[in-house]
Enzyme design. Structure first.
Site, short mmCIF file in Angstrom:
data_model
loop_
_atom_site.label_atom_id
_atom_site.label_comp_id
_atom_site.label_asym_id
_atom_site.label_seq_id
_atom_site.Cartn_x
_atom_site.Cartn_y
_atom_site.Cartn_z
N GLU A 166 83.05 14.65 -23.21
CA GLU A 166 82.38 13.71 -24.12
C GLU A 166 83.31 13.01 -25.10
O GLU A 166 83.24 13.25 -26.32
CB GLU A 166 81.26 14.45 -24.87
N GLU A 355 76.40 18.91 -17.65
CA GLU A 355 75.57 19.59 -18.66
C GLU A 355 74.15 19.02 -18.64
O GLU A 355 73.96 17.81 -18.58
CB GLU A 355 76.10 19.38 -20.09
C1 GAL Z 1 77.07 18.62 -25.64
C2 GAL Z 1 78.32 19.43 -25.81
C3 GAL Z 1 78.12 20.90 -25.76
C4 GAL Z 1 76.82 21.37 -26.35
C5 GAL Z 1 75.65 20.49 -25.97
C6 GAL Z 1 74.34 20.78 -26.66
O1 GAL Z 1 77.20 17.42 -26.32
O2 GAL Z 1 79.25 19.08 -24.81
O3 GAL Z 1 79.25 21.48 -26.32
O4 GAL Z 1 76.91 21.65 -27.68
O5 GAL Z 1 75.95 19.16 -26.20
O6 GAL Z 1 74.23 20.11 -27.86
#
Ligand code: GAL
Length: 449
Positions: A166, A355
């Site tokens: 990100e 993710e």
């Molecule tokens: C993403 C990040 C993670 C985690 C997730 C939930 O932006 O890569 O580290 O925190 O969000 O908020």
């Protein structure tokens, strides 16, 4: 094709990040990262939480791997902490740091879990921050050296890589909004940092090719499908800007080797940034990724902004929708829309959901199991969207759930729980949630174990 529409080798895994779970910040010769410094500044993190202990995964990784194995997870996306490998960010790599990840990777493989490593999930060595951090162009070279060291050390066993996690968050949440380390508020710097991150990414991809290791390398971008709040021209324009700011500014260099003209013009006019040197775009252009990693959590509905601060988006929260504990709208259709759009606009790249997941209250515990039906519904909806995308001919190859265990949720500290396993932060005991039980069944039923 495997059972029920998922390709046979489709990977269902979970994702974590070093600072969020490891703890043991002073062990193995680890240097300080910008998150150690930031989390210890009063008022930055909810309840004054820090990652000092986190989930103590540094010591408890065998137990965490056993949980993954029990669920039947085939993949694990983790990050390497740069300050464990180079405590000062550069120089001589630390054997103790490399040993930790060697042990971790070996333990995963012994359990038939395929590691996917992210090289940078926000824990920049503090020593490099003191030289200007990502605002300093030299950091891109230090990153490439660090990446090369890790490819050499682990690349005989690790075949899937992400350069950065990100970059929008590192650049803008870290240097413009100030909610993340290093906590700065300077739009021009944030834009410059975003270019340095794209450069660092390209240099790391090049280092990977030069290392001669086989495998695939990509980047994990946080992407949001953007919808105008109304069909009015102003809202359409605002949504297009939001798309440029969050999505195209990173998708275009990574997949096309250029920056989007409209955003470049805006940034140059408003912020006199970024400074792009001769050869930069050539370097970015000659280092395409093997796959695109997508972190998808929610959509954004955009209305024209009244503010003179062009980066301050005017987001609308649709009524009647379900929202997670983060206040994020539950919107599985957005995943399908997003994948379809990238497939169409960027010539059908290979993609992985690096993710997806949700924070919920997780308050009800029965027979020792956290009753998180809302998370089951969330995951089911998004996995169905993934299945649908595959049916439409989109090249989606994996799905990593955020997260394996509850962990340090950045500025929110330990107040937001994303895990499919619960962590008691008093005892560090892990507990099953119903979603992990559900996932085990889902994996079995779809022949994905
Ligand atoms: C993403 C990040 C993670 C985690 C997730 C939930 O932006 O890569 O580290 O925190 O969000 O908020």
């Amino acid at each position: 094709m495997g059972i029920n529409g998922f390709p046979k080798d489709f990977v269902i895994g979970t994702a974590t990040a070093s600072y969020q779970i490891e703890g043991a910040v002073l062990e193995g010769g680890r240097g300080a990262s910008i998150w150690d410094i930031f989390s210890h500044m009063p008022g930055r993190i909810l309840n004054g939480d820090t990652g000092d202990i986190a989930c103590d995964h540094y010591h408890r990784y065998p137990e965490d791997i056993a949980l993954m194995k029990e669920v039947g997870l085939k993949g694990y996306r983790m990050s390497v902490a740069w300050p464990r490998i180079f405590p000062q960010g550069r120089g001589k790599p630390s054997t103790a740091g490399l040993d930790f990840y060697n042990r971790l990777v070996d333990a995963l493989l012994e359990n038939d879990i395929e590691p996917m490593i992210t090289l940078y999930h926000w824990d920049l060595p503090q020593a490099l921050q003191e030289l200007g951090g990502w605002g300093n162009r030299d950091t891109t070279d230090y990153f490439a050296d660090y990446a090369y060291t890790v490819f050499n050390a682990l690349g005989d066993r690790v075949k899937k890589w992400n350069t950065l996690n990100e970059p929008w968050v590192s650049a803008f949440a870290g240097h413009y909004i100030g909610r993340h380390a290093p906590g700065m508020r300077d739009a021009a710097l944030a834009v410059q940092v975003s270019h340095h991150l794209m450069l660092a990414h390209a240099k790391a991809v090049e280092a990977f090719r030069q290392s001669g290791r086989d495998g695939q390398i990509g980047i994990a971008l946080n992407l949001y499908p953007m919808y105008p709040a109304s069909p009015s021209e102003e809202d359409e324009r605002a949504a297009r800007f939001a798309d440029g700011y969050h999505n195209r500014w990173f998708l275009d260099p990574v997949l096309k080797g250029t920056y989007p003209e409209d955003m470049l013009a805006i940034y140059r006019e408003r912020f006199n940034a970024p400074d792009i040197r001769s050869g930069d775009m050539e370097l970015i252009g000659r280092n395409p990724v093997d796959f695109l990693g997508i972190n998808y959590y929610f959509r954004k509905v955009i209305r024209r902004s009244e503010s003179t601060d062009i980066l301050q988006l005017n987001e609308v929260k649709p009524e009647g929708s379900e929202y997670t504990e983060m206040g994020w709208e539950v919107w599985p259709q957005g995943l399908l829309d997003l994948l379809g759009r990238i497939h169409k606009d960027y010539q059908d790249p290979r993609m992985v959901i690096t993710e997806n997941g949700a924070a919920f209250k997780d308050e009800i515990i029965m027979d020792g199991v956290v009753q998180d039906e809302d998370r089951i519904r969330f995951l089911q909806g998004h996995l169905e969207a993934a299945r649908q995308a595959i049916a439409e001919g989109i090249r989606l190859e994996g799905f990593y759930i955020w997260s394996l265990i509850d962990n340090f949720e950045w500025a929110f500290g330990y107040s937001k729980r994303f895990g499919i396993f619960h962590v008691d932060y008093g005892t560090l005991e892990r507990k099953w949630k119903k979603s992990a039980q559900w996932l085990k069944k889902f994996i079995e039923e779809n022949g994905l174990n």
